[in-house]
Design an enzyme around this catalytic site. Structure first.
Site, PDB file in Angstrom:
ATOM      1  N   LYS A   1       4.804  -8.016 -13.857  1.00  0.00           N
ATOM      2  CA  LYS A   1       4.334  -8.284 -12.495  1.00  0.00           C
ATOM      3  C   LYS A   1       4.252  -9.801 -12.409  1.00  0.00           C
ATOM      4  O   LYS A   1       3.238 -10.413 -12.766  1.00  0.00           O
ATOM      5  CB  LYS A   1       2.963  -7.642 -12.253  1.00  0.00           C
TER       6      LYS A   1
ATOM      7  N   SER B   1       3.422   8.400  -1.945  1.00  0.00           N
ATOM      8  CA  SER B   1       2.154   9.076  -1.676  1.00  0.00           C
ATOM      9  C   SER B   1       2.404  10.246  -0.729  1.00  0.00           C
ATOM     10  O   SER B   1       2.123  10.165   0.468  1.00  0.00           O
ATOM     11  CB  SER B   1       1.138   8.087  -1.073  1.00  0.00           C
TER      12      SER B   1
ATOM     13  N   GLY C   1       0.773  -1.234   0.000  1.00  0.00           N
ATOM     14  CA  GLY C   1       0.000   0.000   0.000  1.00  0.00           C
ATOM     15  C   GLY C   1       0.803   1.281   0.000  1.00  0.00           C
ATOM     16  O   GLY C   1       0.239   2.353   0.235  1.00  0.00           O
TER      17      GLY C   1
END
Length: 226
Positions: free
Chosen positions: A37, A170, A12
């Site tokens: 991935k 972020s 996250g």
């Protein structure tokens, strides 16, 4: 080979949006980019990191190997699905088969650095060792990030995997003292390659391309391709 692995200090922290931003910038610079991935979980909930990377970055060569429906660690997700994890050798050979001169191959892990991706317990760190690849580490801004980042860097150093730098995945619109202090401290641990604003994944494709074009140092991105 020109393979760069992308990990995070935990789940996250923004690995997928960082991978998309780097892929977008390299793509806009005329670099041949493929994003891999190897192991994806949570596909039953509609999560598809490769599709999100493609949507945001415009990169069309997107390659996965193993996909499991439940949003769990790969070992548990594979067990619940009644399917095996790929072997370490399968993963390595799969990634090697993507690479070629002049191409940047980005490999995004699942979760953190030492999450098991292979049936023998192989991790993204193991893949980096086998591939001779460096590791870009996506980090958080809040409390705990210094310890998580230091542990990740120690784990890389223990196997002599080069750290390509850090990315804040972020960054808050209104950072407080903790975040600002952490940003300075993180930059002392390893080079800070980019700082992406929180909510970058919600930008329009056009705005994401504009943001990505200046997210990383252009000279550094150019050095990624051998």
């Amino acid at each position: 080979m020109t393979v760069l692995c992308v990990t995070g200090t935990c789940t996250g922290v923004g690995k997928t949006v960082v991978t998309a931003a780097l892929a977008s910038q390299a793509n806009q610079a005329g670099i041949d980019v493929v994003v891999c991935k190897p192991v994806q979980t949570g596909t039953g909930n509609g999560d598809d990191d490769l599709a999100e990377i493609g949507r945001l970055s415009g990169v069309t060569e997107l390659v996965g190997l193993a996909r499991y429906p439940l949003p769990m660690a790969p070992v548990a997700a594979a067990e619940q699905a009644g399917q095996p994890l790929p072997s370490r050798d399968q993963l390595v050979q799969h990634i090697r088969g993507l690479d070629r001169p002049g191409r940047l191959t980005l490999v995004e892990g699942a979760g953190g650095l030492l999450v098991e991706l292979a049936d023998s317990g192989g991790t993204l760190r193991d893949l980096a060792v086998d591939l001779g690849a460096a590791m870009l580490v996506v980090v958080a801004a809040g409390l705990g990030t210094l310890n998580h980042t230091a542990l990740t860097l120690e784990a890389l150093a223990a196997q002599k995997v080069s750290c390509a730098g850090l990315v804040l995945g972020s960054w808050p619109a209104h950072p407080g003292l903790v975040e600002s202090s952490n940003r300075d401290a993180l930059a002392r641990l390893a080079p800070m390659r980019a700082v992406l604003s929180a909510g970058a994944a919600q930008l329009s494709v056009a705005d994401f391309a504009v943001m990505s074009a200046g997210a990383f140092d252009r000279e550094w991105v150019a050095t990624l391709v051998g």
